[in-house]
Design an enzyme around this catalytic site. Structure first.
Site, PDB file in Angstrom:
ATOM      1  N   HIS A  34     -13.717  -9.216 -46.950  1.00  0.00           N
ATOM      2  CA  HIS A  34     -14.896  -9.459 -45.606  1.00  0.00           C
ATOM      3  C   HIS A  34     -15.945  -8.744 -45.844  1.00  0.00           C
ATOM      4  CE1 HIS A  34     -13.427  -5.582 -44.593  1.00  0.00           C
ATOM      5  NE2 HIS A  34     -12.091  -5.909 -44.593  1.00  0.00           N
ATOM      6  N   GLY A  36     -17.269  -5.976 -44.482  1.00  0.00           N
ATOM      7  CA  GLY A  36     -17.089  -4.662 -44.882  1.00  0.00           C
ATOM      8  C   GLY A  36     -16.916  -4.459 -46.514  1.00  0.00           C
ATOM      9  N   HIS A  37     -16.039  -5.328 -47.184  1.00  0.00           N
ATOM     10  CA  HIS A  37     -15.994  -4.969 -48.700  1.00  0.00           C
ATOM     11  C   HIS A  37     -17.426  -5.225 -49.188  1.00  0.00           C
ATOM     12  CE1 HIS A  37     -11.840  -6.087 -47.784  1.00  0.00           C
ATOM     13  NE2 HIS A  37     -11.370  -4.910 -48.526  1.00  0.00           N
ATOM     14  N   LYS A 151     -13.251   3.178 -42.694  1.00  0.00           N
ATOM     15  CA  LYS A 151     -12.279   2.737 -42.014  1.00  0.00           C
ATOM     16  C   LYS A 151     -10.906   3.496 -42.236  1.00  0.00           C
ATOM     17  CE  LYS A 151     -10.106  -0.957 -42.218  1.00  0.00           C
ATOM     18  NZ  LYS A 151      -8.528  -0.863 -42.115  1.00  0.00           N
ATOM     19  N   SER A 187     -11.061  -5.788 -41.077  1.00  0.00           N
ATOM     20  CA  SER A 187      -9.785  -5.433 -41.826  1.00  0.00           C
ATOM     21  C   SER A 187      -9.212  -6.824 -42.408  1.00  0.00           C
ATOM     22  CB  SER A 187      -8.657  -4.827 -41.004  1.00  0.00           C
ATOM     23  OG  SER A 187      -7.364  -4.651 -41.733  1.00  0.00           O
ATOM     24  N   SER A 188      -8.612  -6.833 -43.596  1.00  0.00           N
ATOM     25  CA  SER A 188      -7.834  -7.996 -43.895  1.00  0.00           C
ATOM     26  C   SER A 188      -6.777  -8.374 -43.342  1.00  0.00           C
ATOM     27  CB  SER A 188      -7.502  -7.769 -45.604  1.00  0.00           C
ATOM     28  OG  SER A 188      -8.532  -7.502 -46.499  1.00  0.00           O
TER      29      SER A 188
END
Length: 280
Positions: A34, A36-37, A151, A187-188
């Site tokens: 996502h 964030g990655h 996170k 988050s995934s």
């Protein structure tokens, strides 16, 4: 972007980059990527000449009755996103490559104390699995710099400690948490939430923000504030695992107003376990 599926192919690529004098950045992931990655990749590119990511759903860090089998695998979309963000290579090993003799006889790396608190207390063996796989990936990729999201605050602290203890010549960069517009940490596992649960989920971060203000106002003793915040989580539909006001470095429970602090929390919403944190 090169897709590397074997250790020999990975090492050949690393050797070529080293011969060319390249500084290597690394972003290890479990996939289902996502924003964030992709932010980790962007930050890594600012600190390196080339960036390599890995995708490996690590069985060693999943406990019994956890979501190893149903953890989302979205390789095609992940590769498309990594390519768009300028990732130079992707390493996707299998469990047979990473643990060729099986988990029962696999050597492991374990960071004491830090790994026993918070998530470690409720997910036995989880951080042993994390530190072992990250150590293996560090040995394989041999990066100059690696980026991890804040996170997973406890995970980041454990990796920093492991790198220091084992003298890995790697700079570890913590990257601030990416959030949805309503504050929910990306988050995934957010994909597991039903529509109704997704609407409730931002309350976790909102309660952490309220607790931060109460800490700054010295509204009550920390243990009392923690209990009040857990009650607020329960009222919002969560089942709290832990919610602790902790020292930022040791992650032990904080007591002194002058300590650098972080609020660490984990709670279930339906069947989905969410974690979040907030520095004070």
């Amino acid at each position: 972007m090169q897709h590397l599926e074997s250790i020999s192919a990975l090492r050949a690529q690393i050797r070529d980059w080293r011969l060319a004098g390249k500084r290597i950045g690394f972003v290890p992931t479990m996939g289902n990527l996502h924003a964030g990655h992709f932010r980790l990749v962007d930050i890594a590119r600012q600190h390196a000449d080339v960036v390599i990511a890995s995708i490996f759903v690590n069985p060693m860090q999943f406990g019994q009755n956890e979501d190893l089998d149903k953890y989302p695998r979205t390789l095609a979309a992940d590769m498309q996103g990594l390519t768009a963000h300028g990732c130079a290579a992707l390493f996707t090993p299998t469990p047979a490559i990473m643990y060729p003799h099986g988990l029962d006889v696999q050597s492991f790396v374990e960071v004491p104390k830090l790994g026993d608190l918070h998530c470690g207390a409720s997910r036995a063996g989880h951080f042993r699995g994390v530190s072992t796989v990250v150590a293996k990936l560090f040995n394989l990729v041999q990066p100059d710099v690696a980026c991890f999201g804040q996170k997973d605050y406890q995970q980041l602290a454990i990796i920093r400690q492991m790198v220091a203890d084992l003298s890995f010549p790697i700079e570890i960069i913590g990257v601030p948490t990416e959030r949805a517009a309503d504050g929910l940490a990306l988050s995934s596992r957010n994909g597991y939430l039903t529509a109704e649960e997704r609407a409730k989920a931002p309350a976790l971060y909102q309660i952490l923000q309220q607790l931060k203000q109460q800490i700054l106002a010295a509204a009550a003793p920390y243990r009392e504030l923690e209990q009040n915040a857990k009650a607020a989580l329960q009222a919002a539909g969560f089942i709290p695992d832990y919610l602790n006001i902790s020292h930022r470095q040791t992650l032990a429970l904080a007591n002194d107003a002058n300590e650098p602090k972080v609020i660490l929390a984990a709670a279930k919403l339906g069947s989905t376990r969410l974690i979040d944190n907030l520095e004070v």
